[in-house]
Write an enzyme that holds these catalytic residues in place. Sequence first.
Site, short mmCIF file in Angstrom:
data_model
loop_
_atom_site.label_atom_id
_atom_site.label_comp_id
_atom_site.label_asym_id
_atom_site.label_seq_id
_atom_site.Cartn_x
_atom_site.Cartn_y
_atom_site.Cartn_z
N TYR A 1 -4.26 -8.93 -0.73
CA TYR A 1 -3.75 -9.56 0.49
C TYR A 1 -4.19 -8.71 1.68
O TYR A 1 -3.39 -8.05 2.34
CB TYR A 1 -2.23 -9.69 0.45
CG TYR A 1 -1.70 -10.64 -0.60
CD1 TYR A 1 -2.52 -11.53 -1.27
CD2 TYR A 1 -0.34 -10.67 -0.90
CE1 TYR A 1 -2.02 -12.40 -2.23
CE2 TYR A 1 0.17 -11.55 -1.85
CZ TYR A 1 -0.68 -12.40 -2.52
OH TYR A 1 -0.19 -13.28 -3.46
N HIS B 1 0.69 -5.85 1.76
CA HIS B 1 1.56 -6.31 0.68
C HIS B 1 0.91 -6.11 -0.69
O HIS B 1 1.56 -5.69 -1.65
CB HIS B 1 1.93 -7.77 0.88
CG HIS B 1 3.13 -8.19 0.10
ND1 HIS B 1 4.40 -7.79 0.42
CD2 HIS B 1 3.26 -8.95 -1.02
CE1 HIS B 1 5.26 -8.29 -0.45
NE2 HIS B 1 4.59 -9.01 -1.34
N LYS B 2 -0.36 -6.43 -0.79
CA LYS B 2 -1.15 -6.19 -1.99
C LYS B 2 -2.57 -5.88 -1.56
O LYS B 2 -2.99 -6.24 -0.46
CB LYS B 2 -1.17 -7.42 -2.93
CG LYS B 2 0.15 -7.84 -3.50
CD LYS B 2 -0.01 -9.05 -4.42
CE LYS B 2 1.32 -9.57 -4.93
NZ LYS B 2 1.17 -10.76 -5.81
N ARG C 1 14.78 -16.08 3.18
CA ARG C 1 14.87 -14.95 2.26
C ARG C 1 13.94 -13.81 2.66
O ARG C 1 14.22 -12.65 2.36
CB ARG C 1 14.62 -15.38 0.82
CG ARG C 1 15.00 -14.25 -0.16
CD ARG C 1 15.16 -14.72 -1.58
NE ARG C 1 13.93 -15.04 -2.23
CZ ARG C 1 13.75 -16.09 -3.03
NH1 ARG C 1 14.73 -16.94 -3.25
NH2 ARG C 1 12.59 -16.31 -3.61
N ASP D 1 5.23 -5.02 -4.54
CA ASP D 1 6.35 -5.53 -5.34
C ASP D 1 6.62 -4.64 -6.56
O ASP D 1 7.76 -4.53 -7.01
CB ASP D 1 6.06 -6.95 -5.83
CG ASP D 1 6.12 -7.99 -4.73
OD1 ASP D 1 6.64 -7.67 -3.64
OD2 ASP D 1 5.65 -9.12 -4.95
N GLY E 1 15.96 -12.00 4.75
CA GLY E 1 17.02 -11.41 3.93
C GLY E 1 16.59 -10.11 3.29
O GLY E 1 17.34 -9.12 3.28
N TRP E 2 15.37 -10.09 2.73
CA TRP E 2 14.87 -8.85 2.14
C TRP E 2 14.82 -7.74 3.20
O TRP E 2 15.18 -6.58 2.94
CB TRP E 2 13.47 -9.07 1.59
CG TRP E 2 13.36 -9.86 0.32
CD1 TRP E 2 12.63 -11.01 0.13
CD2 TRP E 2 13.95 -9.57 -0.96
NE1 TRP E 2 12.74 -11.44 -1.16
CE2 TRP E 2 13.54 -10.58 -1.86
CE3 TRP E 2 14.79 -8.56 -1.41
CZ2 TRP E 2 13.95 -10.61 -3.19
CZ3 TRP E 2 15.19 -8.58 -2.74
CH2 TRP E 2 14.78 -9.59 -3.61
N ASP F 1 9.14 -9.26 2.97
CA ASP F 1 9.74 -8.79 1.72
C ASP F 1 9.14 -7.47 1.26
O ASP F 1 9.75 -6.74 0.49
CB ASP F 1 9.64 -9.84 0.61
CG ASP F 1 8.41 -10.73 0.69
OD1 ASP F 1 7.92 -10.98 1.79
OD2 ASP F 1 7.96 -11.19 -0.37
#
Length: 844
Positions: free
Chosen positions: A602, A598-599, A679, A554, A682-683, A609
Amino acid sequence: MIRIQKVGYAAFSLIVLFNLLTACKDTTKASVEELGGQKAITQNNWLASAEVHNPSLFERNDELTYLSFYDLGLDSDFTGFLSVKQGEDVLPSQVIDNDLDGKFDGLIFATNFQAGETKQFVINQGDKSTHKLVKRTQAEISHKIGGEWGPHEKYTDGKFKGYTGGNFVNVDTLTPEKHYTDHSNWIRYEGPGIESDKVGYRIYLDHRNGFDIFGKLTPEPVLQNVGQDGYASYHELQPWGMDLLKVGSSLGAGGFGLWHNDTLSLVSDVDSWTATIHANGALSSHFSIDYQAWKSDIGQQDLKAFVSMQAGSRLAKLTLDMSAPVETMAIGVVKHKDTEFIQGDIDITGKAYSFIASWGKQSLDGGQLGMAVFFRRELLKEVTQDKKNYLAIMSPKGNPTPNNPNAMQLDYYFAAVWDEESGIHNKQDFVAYLEQEAEKLTVKPRIRLKTKASKSAIAETVTADNALNWARLLADSELKRKGYTYRYDGWDINRKRLPKFEYDIVGLTPHTFYLLGEITGEDKYQEMLHKVTGSFIEDDGTIKRYKLSNYNIDAVSPGVAVLALYKETKEQKYKTAIDTLRQQLKEQPKTTEGAFWHKKKYTSQVWLDGVYMGMPFLAEYSNLFEDGHSLDEVVNEFVLTQKYLKDKATGYYYHAWDEAKQQDWADPETGLSPEFWARGMGWMVMSLVDVLELIPESKTELRAPLLQIAQEVAVSLEQAMDKETQTWWQVMDKPHVVGNYRESSASAMFTYFYAKAIKNGYIDDKYKAVAQKAYQGLIKEFVLVHSDGTVSMTNQCYVAGLGFGRDGSYQYYMSEPIWKNDAKGNIAFIRASMAMHELLLVKQ
């Protein structure tokens, strides 16, 4: 970029404002009468319609719906009359001060819902209802006059005094004299009281600061009669009920205190206490207590506690404003002998509510009594107890004001259940009650609001000009509401913390405004990139509030905004910063086939996303500084996302995939999370069209898999579109399931995808009609126009994730808050509007 003449926007804004002003005027002939010094139109005057849905699989009786004046299109100083109808029935309603700033700001109305039921309501302006409200709440305080102070019966040193003779009078505000103490016979029941038709509470206005309970046997207000004949009477059962609790020196039934060095300190040492009754209404009442110059082990400050209750509920809400930082406060209930301690589930998402409670024969009448405090999980530090209390240790949030940047706030609820009144006679039923109340606090009713002001401002046909004008109108509204508050030394008003180097507020928002400025030529939009994103970059290129070793993808997304700063200024500090973000991606942990985690924490997880957070930056960086050598890695991320997250039957994409298949939310066979979160998809589709723009058309082999994904997604998204509104649901494959709602941020992202993909030739022109319907649906379903000419986007999923209390279930996605004007949703709408503008310029 294509520029637009500014006069078009000015004319559009004037039309919106004119329609807004005329929308709230009654165009029919109507008689006018004087009502309490105000004029009210007695003929129906439609202001808004609200569809309200019960998102729970149980009844919600006396559910109170709140609609702000702002959302209804009314001025903030509105003083007229409003009524609410369901069919021909006029519902109980009341104007209230919801944000506790001393001014009425909205309307509440009450109704009963069956499980999963949806109801329609009409709000009328200027319609003085003939129905008589039944008073179901009360807040009050009274003290004696006409007597005299003398020696206190409990104290012999002459320092404290008691009051003899006189009569009680109710007052709106009360500050006891210095010599006042407990059992002085001056305040009728020793402090302010508040009640609903279910239960009453009092707070001692002295050094004890204890919270006590009045059990009620009648729904009518009773506090005005309690203690008229002295303290003794209400400790015995009366026709109306009785005092239920032995508080002593504990917190009582939901009180608060300082938690410092693992020790509870009551709020006792203060210069003065002042109780003020702010509202005493039929459906809602509230009072406050000012604790002036509270002295504790951490210093001195002022506190202000607001206590409110609503009809039909045993819950009281307490909002505590602190003038100086406090690391931890304790809330809780008294620990009586032979009571059972109860703790709710805390393996939940941060903004969901849990509770601690006690149950047992702890009522003064010898009966069963349950007490609880309800709190948001994100504020809970630990659950513990001391000799006298069951405790939840809370971390207050920052709540800066223009006059005090160090102010903090804590809010929670407390409740009491008396078996004599409630029909709850055992622990099992009490726990069921607590769990339902926690769900009601967490999962709010779904509201679809249509107002006269908004309806008047929305055109039936989408044009290139009005699409861009909607982008500018929402951007201007956000500038008016928030300005440049997301800068490094500003404040993240949604998360109530200092801004971090995050994708939405530091990356997406400034960059989107910058792109809007490129189209319109207006500096006010482009300045945000420098004032917000630029504020996080030190002169040596260090990124403030960023930590590479977290390997949080992110945090890479704002790199797109920093790239824009570098391209414009060529300043080395920005190049250094983007090199740091590129280094993170070089070191970012990956799955065995090369998809980014992701991280770091994670482990083995790929989230939808994450594709947006990392790939547009990597593609643009690679074009600028690596001669495109990393574009194959970018494409591989999409290929692997399609391989592991796409559902073959529907074409929808699951939120996440755990390669190790070890997460609680992961299917043990596939590793997939269980739901299609809109969403998340959506990302992914936004990043798809953004990245395709960055891969040269000459690289046909690299582009081919992305074009294939785009063409497949165009089909599946059209199938998922809600036929009634041309928008999309929060959980995509469960339309009309209890709790699900049409969600605006994903709807805007899908609209952006269609508009951009059609314009650039990634998908067939036949989808232009889908894009236009989606954009029109986006405006009709989610845009609200306000009396000051600003606009808002509603029904935005605030956040969603997995792990750490987020189990990925359908109920989890329903439990996350529904927001308005969050950066993620508003920026998606602005981008969708710009994309529609460019599509219609080219295709019209």
